[in-house]
Design an enzyme around this catalytic site. Structure first.
Site, PDB file in Angstrom:
ATOM      1  N   ASP A  82      89.303  24.941  45.678  1.00  0.00           N
ATOM      2  CA  ASP A  82      90.725  25.189  45.359  1.00  0.00           C
ATOM      3  C   ASP A  82      90.816  26.422  44.659  1.00  0.00           C
ATOM      4  O   ASP A  82      91.837  27.015  44.996  1.00  0.00           O
ATOM      5  CB  ASP A  82      90.771  23.902  44.115  1.00  0.00           C
ATOM      6  N   ALA A  83      89.757  26.836  43.945  1.00  0.00           N
ATOM      7  CA  ALA A  83      89.908  28.298  43.315  1.00  0.00           C
ATOM      8  C   ALA A  83      90.123  29.187  44.397  1.00  0.00           C
ATOM      9  O   ALA A  83      90.910  30.195  44.387  1.00  0.00           O
ATOM     10  CB  ALA A  83      88.548  28.627  42.365  1.00  0.00           C
ATOM     11  N   ASP A  84      89.334  29.236  45.577  1.00  0.00           N
ATOM     12  CA  ASP A  84      89.459  30.090  46.706  1.00  0.00           C
ATOM     13  C   ASP A  84      90.951  30.095  47.308  1.00  0.00           C
ATOM     14  O   ASP A  84      91.632  31.002  47.666  1.00  0.00           O
ATOM     15  CB  ASP A  84      88.396  29.825  47.610  1.00  0.00           C
ATOM     16  N   SER A 110     105.569  21.257  45.102  1.00  0.00           N
ATOM     17  CA  SER A 110     104.293  21.710  44.828  1.00  0.00           C
ATOM     18  C   SER A 110     104.553  22.401  43.551  1.00  0.00           C
ATOM     19  O   SER A 110     105.988  22.647  43.146  1.00  0.00           O
ATOM     20  CB  SER A 110     103.624  22.393  45.759  1.00  0.00           C
ATOM     21  N   GLU A 164     100.327  18.528  29.838  1.00  0.00           N
ATOM     22  CA  GLU A 164      99.866  17.191  30.524  1.00  0.00           C
ATOM     23  C   GLU A 164      98.587  17.594  31.280  1.00  0.00           C
ATOM     24  O   GLU A 164      98.948  18.413  32.173  1.00  0.00           O
ATOM     25  CB  GLU A 164     100.826  16.121  31.098  1.00  0.00           C
ATOM     26  N   LYS A 166      96.303  17.603  34.658  1.00  0.00           N
ATOM     27  CA  LYS A 166      96.863  17.880  35.972  1.00  0.00           C
ATOM     28  C   LYS A 166      95.804  16.924  36.777  1.00  0.00           C
ATOM     29  O   LYS A 166      94.807  17.325  36.999  1.00  0.00           O
ATOM     30  CB  LYS A 166      96.851  19.149  36.573  1.00  0.00           C
ATOM     31  N   ASP A 219      93.823  15.242  39.278  1.00  0.00           N
ATOM     32  CA  ASP A 219      93.258  15.382  40.911  1.00  0.00           C
ATOM     33  C   ASP A 219      93.156  14.184  41.566  1.00  0.00           C
ATOM     34  O   ASP A 219      92.203  13.563  41.732  1.00  0.00           O
ATOM     35  CB  ASP A 219      91.963  15.989  40.501  1.00  0.00           C
ATOM     36  N   ARG A 223     102.971  12.353  49.820  1.00  0.00           N
ATOM     37  CA  ARG A 223     103.828  13.478  49.840  1.00  0.00           C
ATOM     38  C   ARG A 223     103.986  13.768  51.264  1.00  0.00           C
ATOM     39  O   ARG A 223     105.034  14.493  51.539  1.00  0.00           O
ATOM     40  CB  ARG A 223     103.240  14.727  48.935  1.00  0.00           C
ATOM     41  N   GLU A 238     100.335  10.005  40.465  1.00  0.00           N
ATOM     42  CA  GLU A 238      99.274  10.398  41.139  1.00  0.00           C
ATOM     43  C   GLU A 238      98.240   9.442  41.360  1.00  0.00           C
ATOM     44  O   GLU A 238      97.888   8.465  40.188  1.00  0.00           O
ATOM     45  CB  GLU A 238      98.378  11.344  40.447  1.00  0.00           C
ATOM     46  N   TYR A 274     104.300  10.559  36.271  1.00  0.00           N
ATOM     47  CA  TYR A 274     104.694  11.631  35.458  1.00  0.00           C
ATOM     48  C   TYR A 274     105.749  12.198  35.869  1.00  0.00           C
ATOM     49  O   TYR A 274     106.239  13.189  35.092  1.00  0.00           O
ATOM     50  CB  TYR A 274     103.352  12.598  35.608  1.00  0.00           C
ATOM     51  N   LYS A 332     105.924  22.037  31.679  1.00  0.00           N
ATOM     52  CA  LYS A 332     107.114  21.667  32.208  1.00  0.00           C
ATOM     53  C   LYS A 332     108.309  22.109  30.923  1.00  0.00           C
ATOM     54  O   LYS A 332     107.830  21.590  29.758  1.00  0.00           O
ATOM     55  CB  LYS A 332     107.378  20.277  32.588  1.00  0.00           C
ATOM     56  N   LYS A 375      95.464  26.438  35.850  1.00  0.00           N
ATOM     57  CA  LYS A 375      94.193  25.554  36.382  1.00  0.00           C
ATOM     58  C   LYS A 375      92.929  26.059  35.730  1.00  0.00           C
ATOM     59  O   LYS A 375      92.965  27.223  34.931  1.00  0.00           O
ATOM     60  CB  LYS A 375      93.939  26.397  37.821  1.00  0.00           C
ATOM     61  N   CYS A 409      82.162  33.231  73.754  1.00  0.00           N
ATOM     62  CA  CYS A 409      82.529  31.824  73.117  1.00  0.00           C
ATOM     63  C   CYS A 409      81.421  30.948  73.420  1.00  0.00           C
ATOM     64  O   CYS A 409      80.841  30.765  74.426  1.00  0.00           O
ATOM     65  CB  CYS A 409      83.778  31.397  73.700  1.00  0.00           C
ATOM     66  N   CYS A 414      82.821  27.973  76.087  1.00  0.00           N
ATOM     67  CA  CYS A 414      83.314  28.454  77.652  1.00  0.00           C
ATOM     68  C   CYS A 414      82.400  29.784  78.038  1.00  0.00           C
ATOM     69  O   CYS A 414      82.493  30.196  79.178  1.00  0.00           O
ATOM     70  CB  CYS A 414      84.663  28.357  77.889  1.00  0.00           C
ATOM     71  N   CYS A 457      88.088  34.019  71.384  1.00  0.00           N
ATOM     72  CA  CYS A 457      87.674  33.728  72.791  1.00  0.00           C
ATOM     73  C   CYS A 457      88.916  34.041  73.658  1.00  0.00           C
ATOM     74  O   CYS A 457      90.116  33.865  73.312  1.00  0.00           O
ATOM     75  CB  CYS A 457      87.509  32.146  72.795  1.00  0.00           C
ATOM     76  N   CYS A 490      88.993  27.693  78.515  1.00  0.00           N
ATOM     77  CA  CYS A 490      88.323  27.225  77.479  1.00  0.00           C
ATOM     78  C   CYS A 490      88.527  25.918  76.938  1.00  0.00           C
ATOM     79  O   CYS A 490      89.801  25.623  76.310  1.00  0.00           O
ATOM     80  CB  CYS A 490      88.284  28.110  75.931  1.00  0.00           C
TER      81      CYS A 490
END
Length: 705
Positions: A42-44, A91, A125, A127, A129, A148, A183, A235, A299, A323, A428, A431, A446, A452
């Site tokens: 998630d962080a990445d 989102s 509030e 979040k 998961d 969703r 959720e 929510y 919000k 986050k 590849c 192939c 490739c 392929c």
């Protein structure tokens, strides 16, 4: 990953990085939302999305039509009926530190014209998961439950939702129409019990509560869902026949009165200081809550102010998710696998000795590309101090949001003497064609194309995906089976199945998993999709750099297949009126344009497209009713700073009135709307004798002055 400062990027570098980010983020969306099998932390994901937004802000003219900034979730998966949300499920934007929370408050005050000293209240509030769910009640009765999906279309899971104790089947004193959103999640205790039962039965265990909840809710057999310990927090809301209240907090209280579970940690806060204090309080309780959260959502409390603030393309202006920091652990890298995707991209995946990271057992991670493995970014700059990643290394894995992590660092002191530098394949693995890396591309691909099998199968899977041809009964599993047996090698073969194999019914019904009815249904479903919209056809072709949004953009611009195909043919030389017209489409950059004309220029690919189109009745793109509009059919360009509306709002309004919004000035431009700071575009417009309006004149023209 260390990156060159956005301000230091050249236009070419920015364009190339945006292409790479679009690929990685859109694939991550599908992994997480559609497949419930995330491979990116998630962080990445958040970091990549922030990088994408920063580059788009620095180079707005390079924003791609398939930009991850404009996407929500992923398309609904196979097996469920589709539900079109009457009110889109959005989102949330993200904040990661105190400064960004303060900036969120500042932006809202600026938009509303409020002073820094004036009171402005927010709700804060946890979040949750889990899996987003929308519940529609009519006359107090639950009539529909939907996931969703991609924000516009979700999956119909009504029967499954009715098995969840926290979701009332009937309400008393509710509005005539009430769409409750929230959720679905699983508590830590219930998750542990479920995995224990699964182990006893020899069944599949789940990596974390979020995956368990998502997998349980999306069972085709509602009886399985009924035996899974799912819970629900309400929510938010969508379509309403009458308001629930005048504030966010009061509306949440009303949902509680109607019988819904709402989170007891929700608070009203006066400004950023109180918001951040409550964030710290929730973070301090995180380990003892008994369910997973990955941040705090703020919000604006006043619903009238929410209405004024409105929405961006995918997120509300009046809300943001703050986050939590990521989590880390160390483990051994056992192997590096190479996967081949639809566009031929060779993607490395790390196979890890299973390790628990924040209570979740993980065993693989993304390695992005060969540069990342070698310890450098796509521009040659060092990352991880230049340390390369080798099989046998002890690696630090990075986790946030309770999903499968990535490799963040490694410990050279624990590297085995036998560890060798990883040699990224130049052929590849599927192939054995050459795997080439074009200049400026972060990914090796490739060169085998349709020969392929990996590419061919992935292209066919894309062709029948939900947002493409969406052929009932012909999903990923069936595509693999038919390709393996030689029945389908390219999209046109799908529409030749029945003719090629006689009635087709006798041969198909004798195959494993098929009978008279399922075989007949498949052929009927194929015939049904011979009539299809232009936007879906363009998207289904799976052209590199052309996503769903870009496909619909092209469909609206060209109107018909014949016009589109002729334009691509005429633009093949990358010069002349057709090429200029393609580049002038707002949202079509040079990378997408080159990909489009290259596809139609290649003889084999063009022939494959022609064989497909011969089977189809392609419907012209729907045109808006713009009777009486003073700008219908005209091409408009916006430049400079707009003071009474955002650029996005101006563009959306112009398109609603039937205008075409272009990103550059040409002889085809009818109107240039120039705000303060207009530069070369205004100069060119004057040279071409194009009508130039200031913002006030534009608003007067369209009836908003």
């Amino acid at each position: 990953m260390e990156k060159r400062a956005v301000e230091a990027l050249t236009e070419t570098q920015a364009r190339e990085e945006l292409a790479d980010l679009a690929f990685r983020l859109n694939r991550a969306n599908s992994d997480y939302h559609a497949d419930d099998r995330p491979v990116l932390s998630d962080a990445d994901y958040d970091a990549l999305k922030r990088r994408n937004a920063e580059i788009e802000a620095q180079f707005p003219e390079l924003k791609r039509s398939d930009s991850p900034s404009d996407r929500i979730g992923a398309a609904p998966s196979e097996g469920f009926g589709k539900v079109t949300h009457t009110t889109r499920m959005m989102s949330l934007g993200n904040a990661f530190d105190r400064g960004e929370v303060i900036e969120f408050d500042t932006r809202i005050r600026r938009y509303l014209g409020l002073s820094e000293e004036g009171a402005l209240h927010y709700t804060a509030e946890p979040k949750i998961d889990g899996l987003s769910l929308s519940l529609r009640y009519e006359s107090g009765r639950l009539v529909q439950a939907a996931t969703r999906g991609d924000g516009t279309v979700g999956e119909n899971v009504t029967a499954n939702a009715l098995t969840i104790d926290d979701i009332p089947a009937d309400l008393t004193d509710a509005p005539e129409v009430l769409e409750v959103r929230g959720e679905v999640y699983m508590s830590h205790a219930d998750f542990a019990s479920l995995n224990a039962r699964q182990t006893e039965r020899g069944g599949k265990t789940f990596a974390n509560p979020r995956n368990a909840a998502a997998g349980s809710l999306r069972q085709l057999d509602a009886r399985i869902t009924q035996n899974r310990p799912l819970r629900f927090f309400a929510y938010a809301w969508g379509t309403l026949s009458e308001p629930l209240a005048y504030t966010q907090m009061s509306a949440i209280a009303r949902l509680a009165e109607l019988g819904f579970c709402v989170n007891p940690l929700t608070r009203v806060c006066d400004g950023p200081d109180e918001m951040l204090a409550h964030y710290s309080a929730i973070e301090g309780q995180r380990a003892t809550l008994g369910y997973d959260i990955d941040g705090v959502v703020y919000k604006v409390n006043d619903l009238a102010l929410q209405e004024r603030l409105g929405f961006r393309s995918t997120t509300p202006r009046w809300a943001i998710a703050h986050k939590f920091p990521a989590e880390l652990a160390w483990t051994r890298l056992e192997a590096i696998d190479i996967k081949v995707g639809r566009t031929g991209a060779l993607s490395p995946v790390a196979r890890l000795s299973p390790v628990t990271v924040g209570g979740v057992v993980v065993s693989n991670a993304t390695l992005h590309n060969e540069d990342y493995i070698a310890g450098r970014d796509s521009f040659g700059a060092q990352i991880r101090d230049g340390k390369d990643i080798r099989i046998g290394d002890w690696v630090q894995v990075y986790r946030a949001g309770d999903v499968i992590p990535k490799i963040a660092d490694l410990d050279l002191s624990r590297r085995p003497d036998s560890a060798k530098s990883f040699e990224f394949p130049t052929t590849c693995p599927e192939c054995q064609s050459d795997a080439v890396r074009e200049e400026g591309d972060a990914v090796r691909r490739c060169s085998g194309g349709l020969i392929c099998p990996a590419q061919a199968v992935e292209k066919l899977k894309h062709f029948v995906a939900r947002n493409a041809f969406d052929i009932e009964g012909l999903g990923a599993k069936q595509i693999e089976q038919f390709y393996r047996d030689g029945w389908i090698k390219e999209p046109a073969d799908i529409f030749d199945l029945k003719k090629k194999y006689g009635s087709g019914l006798q041969q198909l019904k004798n195959r494993e998993g098929w009978g008279d009815k399922s075989a007949a249904n498949l052929f009927a479903a194929i015939d049904e999709k011979r009539k299809i919209s232009l936007g879906r056809v363009i998207f289904a072709l799976g052209l590199r750099h052309v996503g769903e949004a870009g496909s619909n953009l092209l469909a609206r611009h060209y109107g018909t297949w014949d016009t589109f195909e002729a334009a691509m043919r005429d633009a093949a030389s990358q010069e002349g009126a057709a090429w200029d017209d393609l580049l002038a489409i707002d949202g079509v950059g040079n990378v997408m344009a080159q990909s489009l004309v290259a596809s139609f220029r290649q003889e084999a690919e063009r022939a494959s497209i022609e064989r497909l189109v011969a089977h189809l009745n392609i419907q012209a793109a729907e045109q808006r009713n713009t009777d009486g509009s003073p700008v219908a059919g005209k091409t408009v360009v916006f430049t400079g700073t707009l003071e009474r509306m955002t650029r996005a709002e101006a563009k959306a309004r112009a398109e609603t009135l039937g205008a075409k919004v272009a990103g550059s000035v040409s002889a085809r431009t009818d109107i240039l709307v120039a705000g303060p700071g207009a530069g070369s575009k205004e100069k060119k417009a004057r040279e071409l004798g194009i009508e130039i309006l200031d913002e006030d004149s534009w608003l007067t023209l369209i009836g908003q002055g």
